[in-house]
Design a protein around this motif. Structure first.
Motif, PDB file in Angstrom:
ATOM      1  N   UNK A 199       0.836  -1.208   0.000  1.00 28.51           N
ATOM      2  CA  UNK A 199       0.000   0.000   0.000  1.00 28.51           C
ATOM      3  C   UNK A 199       0.872   1.260   0.000  1.00 28.51           C
ATOM      4  N   UNK A 200       1.928   1.223   0.820  1.00 24.66           N
ATOM      5  CA  UNK A 200       2.832   2.378   0.871  1.00 24.66           C
ATOM      6  C   UNK A 200       3.423   2.640  -0.504  1.00 24.66           C
ATOM      7  N   UNK A 203       1.554  -2.281  -9.705  1.00 27.39           N
ATOM      8  CA  UNK A 203       1.531  -2.259  -8.239  1.00 27.39           C
ATOM      9  C   UNK A 203       0.104  -2.078  -7.735  1.00 27.39           C
ATOM     10  N   UNK A 204      -0.697  -1.268  -8.446  1.00 30.23           N
ATOM     11  CA  UNK A 204      -2.091  -1.122  -8.006  1.00 30.23           C
ATOM     12  C   UNK A 204      -2.821  -2.442  -8.113  1.00 30.23           C
ATOM     13  N   UNK A 205      -2.506  -3.196  -9.156  1.00 31.37           N
ATOM     14  CA  UNK A 205      -3.281  -4.433  -9.275  1.00 31.37           C
ATOM     15  C   UNK A 205      -2.879  -5.440  -8.186  1.00 31.37           C
ATOM     16  N   UNK A 206      -1.624  -5.405  -7.805  1.00 32.37           N
ATOM     17  CA  UNK A 206      -1.237  -6.265  -6.687  1.00 32.37           C
ATOM     18  C   UNK A 206      -1.948  -5.796  -5.421  1.00 32.37           C
ATOM     19  N   UNK A 207      -1.954  -4.486  -5.233  1.00 34.66           N
ATOM     20  CA  UNK A 207      -2.604  -3.925  -4.048  1.00 34.66           C
ATOM     21  C   UNK A 207      -4.107  -4.254  -4.036  1.00 34.66           C
ATOM     22  N   UNK A 208      -4.717  -4.248  -5.197  1.00 36.17           N
ATOM     23  CA  UNK A 208      -6.145  -4.565  -5.286  1.00 36.17           C
ATOM     24  C   UNK A 208      -6.406  -6.056  -5.145  1.00 36.17           C
TER      25      UNK A 208
END
Lengths: 845, 427
Positions: free
Chosen positions: B328-329, B359-364
């Motif tokens: 998230x960071x 990175x957003x897709x991993x975070x999502x």
């Protein structure tokens, strides 16, 4: 180490040692030994920015990959342009660039000549790790396919853009235009126009040519043809005397576009829109394709045989009855050399008349051969040589319109090499924006101003010691700075300041243009300029460019398409032809005057439109109406062809091969692109047909005539100009009565003579005549852009829509002459130095 | 240890007034420099003091000044870089808001040292307060004759212009700042030529950070020796650290260089919030690699932090506690860098966008096997391959996070949720 070696560096590129001048980049050094490094954002004429990162090289002892476009070659460098690391770096850049690129090559006009295609083919990989939807620029929420107009001729597809910024950079760096910029940031950066602006400068077409991908396309080329179906033809631009080198792209009988064919001596790879879109006249609608003969009130189609027979018969009648002196010829100076030569030869050897002239839009000119003006113009001038100057002085020229590409060289030396530009004009021009001082003199007082400069140079003890300056005060009038200031309306301290700059300059390029060459006081202005040149030592360190206007004005001069020639030129012609007419010839102005007096009975006009372009429309009309017989050859129906007894269809420059002599005196060849349209013929064939019908052919074949032409074109007179100060008296005309606003009739920036209004693309920039006014003048008339204004002079009247100028800030009226619907030459008087007009608003009913 | 030099009067609200500033000994250094020292002496003194650039790179200030060619006929310019926009950093803002005359005096002395008669302070557009303070202070300084014509009767003229930026992170990079100041789009320039040779309007130019310049009057007044008596051998003097994140007492603290990180976080910052455990520290603004809890002894000076694998940077210390999800960071950071990438060079422009998407897709919770390797290869293709350091700044924390917390990333991809119970919020 010798000093010569200090300016060189030796380095190793891919195992090969190379020695290059200091300051060269690694990329250029590699190029010099034939090693091509791939690039997108690099351009030979722009400062490197290192944006695309395609030109990575590995340099030993450097920790990271270096961008070769922005890395200076250093002694002992060891460079690798094809190592594994370099290859990996390039592949990564291509992968990045292609992430959001639409890959719509099948429908992209750039396909087949696209740097992105070529470099991906050479260096890329065929698969991408990118598994997201591509970003799409969306407009109007309708389609993801983004076609967006940046200007009259440029369409942008932002999705294809790889953000090399070459369009924005060249626009600013080279053309001095700020109408295009980048908006937003990062990978959604867009190239767009400034708010409320359009990309419509005369250089705007270059932005399309410089685009490495299909992001910018122009309307003429777009969706019309695939590049691999076209053939390239070498050509030369016909829309001013700069002589830019062009490539015409054609397929069968149609030309699809024109692009630059870089010639560093002249154009450095830039062309103006006239050159880029002017080719369209060849395929334009309305071309004359068959001869016309006037029967009664109507011009009817005829065969060549009928037309030639009629011309020969009438010319013979007139010649037999009253002599060849009663026949005159006006030729367009934008014709090829062979046609001009044949024209002159027709008149001088067959019709026995010296009445030939190419100077069609000149006011009354002195008729003596070998005057100072001719002496100066016959000397060499070099466009590239402008770069040697530390001061450029432009007198009486709206340079950007008259010579767009010479203007770029001036811009270059000023913005990149620190030279100073001074402009002396009766109204402010766009090219003046980078001048150290833009001096605006009262119309018709330029020689007084120049006298003032001369006096000030002498007073400041800056005069060259190669000339005896002591006599200046007795030879010029006014002979004080104060008087010069008073007459010209220029502040005395600015005259003194400019005089100082000129006196201290190391190398001066002095350029004059149309406002001088067409002035009836040309001799006095020329003498004043010569005085100035001598006092500044320009003969030793500098060059004077009395720039000729048309594509082949210089050729016409050298080929002698003028009534009075120098003795040496006459001697040449006698050698070539075995004879030369005895009688003194008449110039263009005198021919029309004589026609009016019924002393000239027949006129052969080849390629020009005096009814539209010659000053004093009233005078021209009256002259032409009195003629017994008028023959006009042209591409289109014009105001002059409408009055002709015989109209002959002329081929365009694209339909023949030939040559032009540019303003430097350089002879440049152009190739034939397409076949003559319909039954049209090149000028030389027309002249030959007439000559054959009258007496005998002028030549067996054009090729056989070429050595004679080249002999004249390559002849150098380079006369030694006497180094003494000349007399210059100023005669100032005052505006009279109610006509008080000085009038200037000029070419519109996107147009040239009577021809270009037929180009669709150029008409998209401007398609009608305008009256250009300063904002304050417009305000006085309560006029806004488009307001109709009645422009009246003592002799004529026209109604024109207003354009509010971005440059002009004094009370003058500038009107454009290139549109057959508005013959603004009606406003001019041939004997008047400055025409004055009255402006009134046309009240709406 | 905590040592107040720049912050001596930071708590006095009247310090913004020129009278108070003068009462506290202000403008004496300017007078001393102008009346008693030659420009070369000033440069020498600053060189000897070991003052290093406080904007992030830590380049010796005196050395930078000495690069200005002495024989150039062109005008020279001094520019104070007040475009403070590195996430986690808010020290310059405090100086401008609470001690603006200190900044002005430093700029004046630096201008004199390099022979500049016109200097600029380029302030970040969002900084309403600092802009107003600086404008007011410059007005007062003119009124008192500390700026303008013939300062202190020495014949030296100095003009100062407060310029506000348009709010782009990139404009804190000095060459982009120059473009922006010239009215061009804020995009970095290639070097060479370096600004000291061809900077603003192609004239010799020095660009210094606010804190760097604010330190100069103290060095002139108290001497280089006094300054080097603070800090370490190679990192002399004091530095302001902006402490933020999961600590009890966030704020700006001025420390002698060489003070241990634990002193800042625990003694001054009052320890980790809510009694939780420390997870990681970003020591020098958001673009620097993480330090781990076992590195708390690291001393806050340029060399020690470099040895620990990170950078002192701008001194923006961001503390993260154990309940922070590292993915998230990083997603927040890459969003920032993608948004701020100027669009000039390909790797940064395209690479940051791609990284953000991955990175957003991993975070999502939509990460795919292989994504981490892909991220690593993209980072490799950006690091060291861009025009300016923004590309490096964007990828360094990502590389660090991947190295130090790889299991957390993998967990995110495999289980489509966070390994730690994330609170998704900074204090």
């Amino acid at each position: 180490m010798s000093s010569a070696d200090d300016n060189k560096v030796t380095l190793t590129i891919d195992g090969r040692e190379v020695t290059v001048p200091r300051g060269m980049t690694v990329l250029e050094a590699a190029k010099s030994i034939g090693i091509e490094i791939p690039t997108f954002c690099w351009h030979p004429k722009l400062k490197p920015v290192g944006a695309c990162r395609m030109c990575y090289v590995e340099i030993e002892k450097m920790p990271k990959l270096a961008v070769s476009c922005a890395t200076e070659a250093m002694p002992g460098m060891v460079v690798h342009t094809d190592s594994d690391l370099v290859k990996q770096g390039r592949r990564a850049v291509l992968e990045f660039i292609l992430l959001n690129h639409p890959l719509d090559c099948p429908t992209c006009d750039k396909g087949g000549e696209c740097d992105l295609q070529d470099l991906t083919f050479a260096h890329g990989i065929d698969d991408s790790q990118f598994d997201f939807n591509k970003y799409r620029f969306i407009r109007d929420k309708k389609s993801t396919f983004d076609d967006y107009r940046l200007g009259p001729e440029i369409i942008r597809n932002q999705n294809r853009c790889i953000l090399c910024y070459k369009c924005v950079r060249s626009n600013k760096e080279v053309f001095g235009e700020y109408d295009l910029g980048a908006f937003q940031r990062g990978n959604i950066t867009e190239i767009d126009t400034g708010p409320g602006q359009q990309v419509d400068s005369i250089y705007s077409g270059n932005l399309v040519e410089i685009c490495p991908v299909g992001a910018l396309t122009n309307t003429d080329w777009r969706y019309n043809i695939r590049v691999w179906k076209t053939q390239k033809v070498n050509s030369i631009c016909q829309y001013c005397a700069d002589g830019c080198n062009l490539t015409l792209w054609k397929d069968r009988q149609k030309i699809y576009r024109a692009t630059s064919r870089r010639n560093d001596a002249i154009d450095e790879g830039w062309i103006c829109n006239r050159g880029r879109y002017g080719y369209q006249i060849a395929n334009a609608e309305g071309r004359l394709t068959v001869p016309l003969i006037k029967r009664g009130e109507r011009q009817e189609n005829a065969t060549w045989d009928e037309a030639i027979e009629l011309i020969a018969r009438r010319f013979k009648e007139i010649k037999d009855k009253k002599g060849g002196v009663c026949i005159g010829g006006l030729a367009y100076p934008g014709l090829d050399s062979a046609s001009l030569y044949a024209f002159s030869k027709l008149f001088r050897t067959i019709l026995n008349s010296n009445n030939v002239d190419f100077r069609i839009d000149y006011k009354m000119l002195p008729e003596e051969p070998g005057d100072l003006y001719t002496q100066i113009t016959s000397r060499k001038f070099s466009i590239a040589g402008i770069e040697n100057s530390d001061v450029v002085l432009v007198i009486g020229s709206n340079l950007i319109n008259e010579h767009p590409i010479t203007n770029l060289r001036v811009r270059k030396v000023v913005t990149q090499k620190g030279a100073k530009l001074y402009t002396l004009n009766p109204f402010a021009t766009k090219s003046g924006d980078i001048s150290t001082d833009e001096i605006i003199y009262r119309a018709g007082t330029v020689e007084a101003l120049i006298n003032g400069l001369c006096v000030s140079i002498v007073e400041q003890k800056l005069a060259s010691d190669t000339v005896d300056a002591s006599k200046l005060a007795t030879r010029v009038e006014p002979n004080t700075v104060a008087q010069a200031a008073k007459i010209s309306g220029v502040e005395a301290d600015r005259i003194v300041g400019l005089a100082q700059a000129l006196g201290e300059a190391k190398h001066i390029t002095l350029i004059t243009g149309e406002l001088l060459s067409t002035s009836i006081t040309r001799d006095a202005i020329t003498a004043a300029i010569m005085n100035l040149a001598l006092l500044c030592g320009m003969a030793e360190n500098g060059q004077i460019g009395f720039l000729s206007k048309y594509a082949n004005s210089k050729g016409a001069e050298k080929l002698g398409v003028m009534p009075l020639l120098s003795d040496s030129l006459i001697a040449e012609m006698k050698t070539l032809w075995g004879g030369y007419p005895e009688q003194k010839g008449l110039g263009a102005d005198r021919m029309i005057l004589s026609a009016k007096k019924e002393e000239i009975d027949a006129l052969f006009v080849m390629g020009s439109d005096p009814m539209l372009c010659y000053p004093d429309g009233q005078f021209v009309r009256e002259g032409i109406e009195k003629l017994d017989f008028l023959v006009v050859a042209d591409l289109f129906e014009t105001r002059t062809t409408q009055m002709a007894d015989v109209v002959l269809p002329l081929s365009s420059i694209a339909e023949m091969s030939g040559d032009f002599v540019n303003l430097e005196g350089t002879v440049q060849h152009f190739d034939q692109a397409i076949k003559p349209l319909g039954q049209s013929m090149p000028g030389y064939d027309i002249c030959n047909k007439i000559a054959s019908a009258l007496k005998e052919p002028l030549f067996e074949s054009v090729a056989r005539m070429q050595p004679d032409i080249m002999r004249l074109l390559l002849r150098e007179e380079n006369p030694e100009i006497q180094r003494e100060l000349r007399e210059v008296k100023t005669s100032v005309e005052q505006a009279s009565g109610e006509y008080t606003v000085p009038l200037f009739v000029v070419d519109q920036a996107h147009h040239f003579a009577h021809l270009t209004e037929r180009s669709k693309s150029l008409s998209a920039f401007c398609s009608e005549a305008h009256l250009e006014l300063s904002p304050s003048m417009a305000e006085k008339l309560h006029a806004e852009t488009g307001t109709l204004i009645r422009v009246e002079s003592e002799v004529g009247k026209v109604i024109l829509p207003v354009i509010i100028s971005e440059h002009i800030d004094n009370d003058v009226a500038v009107v454009t002459r290139n549109f057959s619907a508005n013959p603004v030459n009606d406003l001019q008087m041939r004997k008047q130095r400055v025409d004055y007009v009255r402006l009134t608003r046309v009240e709406e009913k | 240890m905590e040592k107040k030099v720049l912050f001596t009067y930071i708590d006095d609200p009247a310090q913004v007034k020129v009278e108070t500033y003068v009462g506290h000994g202000g403008y004496t250094a300017w007078q001393k420099a102008l009346k008693q020292m030659k420009p070369a002496d000033v440069i020498d003194e600053v060189k000897k003091s070991g003052l290093r650039g406080r904007g992030g790179a830590g380049f010796p200030a005196g050395l930078k000044w000495s690069f200005v060619p002495k024989d150039s006929p062109k005008p020279r310019y001094l520019i104070c870089n007040a475009d403070e926009s590195e996430p986690g950093t808010c020290k310059d803002r405090v100086l401008m808001e609470h001690d603006p005359h200190g900044v002005i005096e430093g700029m004046a002395i630096a201008s004199y040292a390099i022979g500049s008669h016109l200097c600029f302070i380029y302030i970040r557009g969002e900084f309403g307060g600092p802009i107003r303070c600086m404008e007011q202070a410059v007005k007062e300084a003119y009124a008192k004759g500390y700026l303008g014509k013939n300062v202190f009767g020495t014949g030296y003229d100095l003009d100062m212009i407060v310029h506000t930026g348009g709010g782009a992170y990139i404009c804190g990079e000095e060459t982009a700042l120059l473009n922006s100041l010239e009215g061009e789009r804020g995009m970095s320039r290639i070097r060479p030529p370096f600004p000291a040779i061809e900077g603003l309007y192609a004239c010799p130019t020095v660009v210094n950070n606010v804190e760097t310049l604010a330190s100069v009057p103290h060095i002139i007044n108290n001497g280089a020796e006094w300054y080097t008596s603070m800090g370490t051998e190679k990192s002399a003097g004091t530095k302001i650290f902006s402490l933020s994140g999961h600590v009890n007492k966030p704020g700006n603290y001025e420390l002698e260089l060489g003070t241990p990180l634990s002193y800042l976080i625990n003694d001054l910052g009052g320890g980790i919030k809510d009694g939780l455990k420390l997870k990681a520290v970003i020591p020098g603004g958001s673009s620097t690699p993480f330090l781990l809890p076992d590195q708390l002894d690291t001393k806050l000076d340029y060399e020690s932090i470099a040895a620990a694998g990170s950078m002192l940077g701008s001194g923006g210390v961001i503390v993260l506690h154990e309940k922070t999800c590292i993915v998230w960071v990083i997603e927040r950071l890459i969003h920032f860098y993608r948004h701020e990438s100027c669009g000039k060079c390909t790797p940064c422009r395209e690479g940051t966008g791609w990284l953000e998407q991955l990175i957003s897709r991993i975070e999502r919770g939509e990460g795919k096997p292989g994504d981490l390797e892909k991220i690593e290869s993209i980072c490799d293709n950006i690091l060291g391959r861009t025009v300016c350091p923004l590309g490096d700044a964007a990828v360094m924390p990502i590389q660090s996070a991947l190295k130090l917390f790889r299991d957390e990333w993998q967990y995110h991809i495999d289980n489509k949720r966070c390994l730690v119970k994330s609170e998704f919020a900074f204090a």
